[in-house]
Enzyme design. Sequence first.
Site, PDB file in Angstrom:
ATOM      1  N   GLU A  24       1.015  -1.329   0.178  1.00  0.00           N
ATOM      2  CA  GLU A  24      -0.028  -0.102   0.102  1.00  0.00           C
ATOM      3  C   GLU A  24       0.847   1.238  -0.026  1.00  0.00           C
ATOM      4  O   GLU A  24       1.732   1.475   0.921  1.00  0.00           O
ATOM      5  CB  GLU A  24      -0.792  -0.013   1.268  1.00  0.00           C
ATOM      6  CG  GLU A  24      -1.735   1.298   1.385  1.00  0.00           C
ATOM      7  CD  GLU A  24      -2.260   1.629   2.857  1.00  0.00           C
ATOM      8  OE1 GLU A  24      -2.828   0.600   3.242  1.00  0.00           O
ATOM      9  OE2 GLU A  24      -2.383   2.587   3.097  1.00  0.00           O
ATOM     10  N   SER A  51      -3.599   5.871   0.870  1.00  0.00           N
ATOM     11  CA  SER A  51      -5.227   5.671   1.018  1.00  0.00           C
ATOM     12  C   SER A  51      -5.872   7.021   0.752  1.00  0.00           C
ATOM     13  O   SER A  51      -5.115   8.135   0.761  1.00  0.00           O
ATOM     14  CB  SER A  51      -5.391   5.106   2.461  1.00  0.00           C
ATOM     15  OG  SER A  51      -5.053   4.104   2.955  1.00  0.00           O
TER      16      SER A  51
HETATM   17  P1  ATP Z   1      -0.851   0.351   6.628  1.00  0.00           P
HETATM   18  O1  ATP Z   1      -2.039  -0.153   6.133  1.00  0.00           O
HETATM   19  O2  ATP Z   1       0.433   0.109   5.534  1.00  0.00           O
HETATM   20  O3  ATP Z   1      -0.155   0.297   8.180  1.00  0.00           O
HETATM   21  P2  ATP Z   1      -2.336   2.810   6.926  1.00  0.00           P
HETATM   22  O4  ATP Z   1      -3.468   2.471   6.131  1.00  0.00           O
HETATM   23  O5  ATP Z   1      -2.133   2.891   8.509  1.00  0.00           O
HETATM   24  O6  ATP Z   1      -1.041   2.007   6.282  1.00  0.00           O
HETATM   25  P3  ATP Z   1      -2.760   5.464   6.035  1.00  0.00           P
HETATM   26  O7  ATP Z   1      -3.243   6.065   7.244  1.00  0.00           O
HETATM   27  O8  ATP Z   1      -3.527   5.238   5.087  1.00  0.00           O
HETATM   28  O9  ATP Z   1      -1.960   4.351   6.780  1.00  0.00           O
HETATM   29  O10 ATP Z   1      -1.555   6.527   5.766  1.00  0.00           O
HETATM   30  C1  ATP Z   1      -1.312   6.762   4.435  1.00  0.00           C
HETATM   31  C2  ATP Z   1      -0.119   6.274   3.822  1.00  0.00           C
HETATM   32  O11 ATP Z   1       1.167   6.707   4.573  1.00  0.00           O
HETATM   33  C3  ATP Z   1       0.227   4.925   3.701  1.00  0.00           C
HETATM   34  O12 ATP Z   1      -0.358   4.489   2.561  1.00  0.00           O
HETATM   35  C4  ATP Z   1       1.655   4.768   3.686  1.00  0.00           C
HETATM   36  O13 ATP Z   1       2.286   4.738   2.566  1.00  0.00           O
HETATM   37  C5  ATP Z   1       2.102   5.434   4.730  1.00  0.00           C
HETATM   38  N1  ATP Z   1       2.356   5.461   6.046  1.00  0.00           N
HETATM   39  C6  ATP Z   1       1.205   4.924   6.849  1.00  0.00           C
HETATM   40  N2  ATP Z   1       1.831   4.443   8.220  1.00  0.00           N
HETATM   41  C7  ATP Z   1       3.198   4.706   7.981  1.00  0.00           C
HETATM   42  C8  ATP Z   1       3.684   4.188   9.005  1.00  0.00           C
HETATM   43  N3  ATP Z   1       3.845   3.888  10.230  1.00  0.00           N
HETATM   44  N4  ATP Z   1       5.226   4.390   8.558  1.00  0.00           N
HETATM   45  C9  ATP Z   1       5.651   4.950   7.411  1.00  0.00           C
HETATM   46  N5  ATP Z   1       4.595   5.011   6.207  1.00  0.00           N
HETATM   47  C10 ATP Z   1       3.441   5.032   6.643  1.00  0.00           C
HETATM   48 MG    MG Z   2      -3.867   3.272   4.533  1.00  0.00          MG
END
Ligand code: ATP
Ligand code: MG
Length: 437
Positions: free
Chosen positions: A360, A363
Amino acid sequence: MTIDLQRFSKERTFIEDIFKGKKKQVEIGGWVHNTRTLGKIRFLILRDMTGLVQITAVREKVSEEIFHVMSNLSKESVIYVKGSVQDSKKAPGGKEIIPKEIIVLNEAKDLPIDVSDFSKTELPKRLDYRFLDLHRKRTQAIFRIQSTIATSFREYFIKKNFIEFQPPSIIGSSSEGGTELFSAKYFEKNAYLAQSPQLYKQMVACSMERVMTITPVWRAEKHNTIRHLNESRQMDIELAFADAMIVMKEMTEVVKYIVREVLNKNKKELDLLGIKLKIPKAKYITFTETVELLKKHKVHVGKDDLTPEAEKKLDEIFPDTILFVHDWPLSGKPFYIMPKDANADAKLSEGFDAIYKGMEISSGGQRVHLPDLLIKRLKAKGLNPKDFKGYVDSFRFGAPPHAGWSIGLERLTTLIVGEKNIREACMFPRDRDRLTP
Ligand code: ATP
Ligand code: MG
């Protein structure tokens, strides 16, 4: 000994220009990359930000002092060299420098990690000495590519009339709900580090229409994985009068633009890392279709989320593709994501994830811009609308429909440079165990 830096900055030749130009006398500065002895000859490879050049001292042809210095230089010491350029079939790149003057500006002794191109030092140790790890060409290549990624992101949207805004990093209450917040003392009050600029970018898009930001976020997730950091950077956009499809198309275009720019500007770095990059295609597929497809491949899928295994499989099925999985189950998306067709009882949402190279990267989706619906959605998620009063109220005075997304900068960098561990793509990572350097 030292040098007159103002004079040197005017007279300095960068190493790559030695090979491009016809200059015969040069003054260069940099790090001792390597040294070698062959009978009465001393070889030194000097490195600056643009490349490597060989410095050759034959005992009878240079001063006693220069020969002595060349015989005793340690790796990564910083030196100034004045000398003449000479064609040489044996030297890398076909040219070498015959030194007339060498000044040692800083001597490096007893390096704690191996900084050669084929360093065997393990990642945690390299991160303990990240400032020295940054001397490595390989490490530099990753961050040069990251710089291109961030710059291209900015360039693409600025050209399209977006404005760059700066969200706050200290917030008074949770922006997304959930417990993954770092708390901080803020005078007499409790404060938190922002998990995301989500609510702020929505507020700004509801007045300025097209906005973007690159901003740090903090998540107190306790797990230590190779794809998560506790401090990371997000590249975000938010767009008024837009739905999910409009912003998915924007992502397609910007990711293509970013990859094209990396191919144009970072050829040297990609070669060094051994990466063959292709400009990705885009494919749009619903969550339900994705589940069906993965079942055929016997891959387990969560009820309202994709597992890391599922994301990997999707990359095998659709290589070099940004795969947009849309019409995501509402239960798997945050409260601010619009239910399908603005229907409060919908099972599906206007939210999506983008999968690229097996992970991913982003989002996003259309947001709820209607206060009553937003209150319903907060309640459905078990959150208290009172805690989000300011946010909900911001949509009472003229808020257009809007949509956006967020790409993790380190996540995207990791995938583009072909690394496995996200820490390789974060200069000074913060994880469960690491707070220094
Ligand atoms: P994942 O399901 O991979 O844990 P998420 O759905 O919790 O991610 P989002 O809140 O959708 O993450 O954050 C947007 C984007 O930021 C993610 O698609 C990912 O590319 C990045 N991202 C999210 N959490 C992290 C993290 N803890 N460290 C690094 N990058 C992150
Ligand atoms: Mg996400």
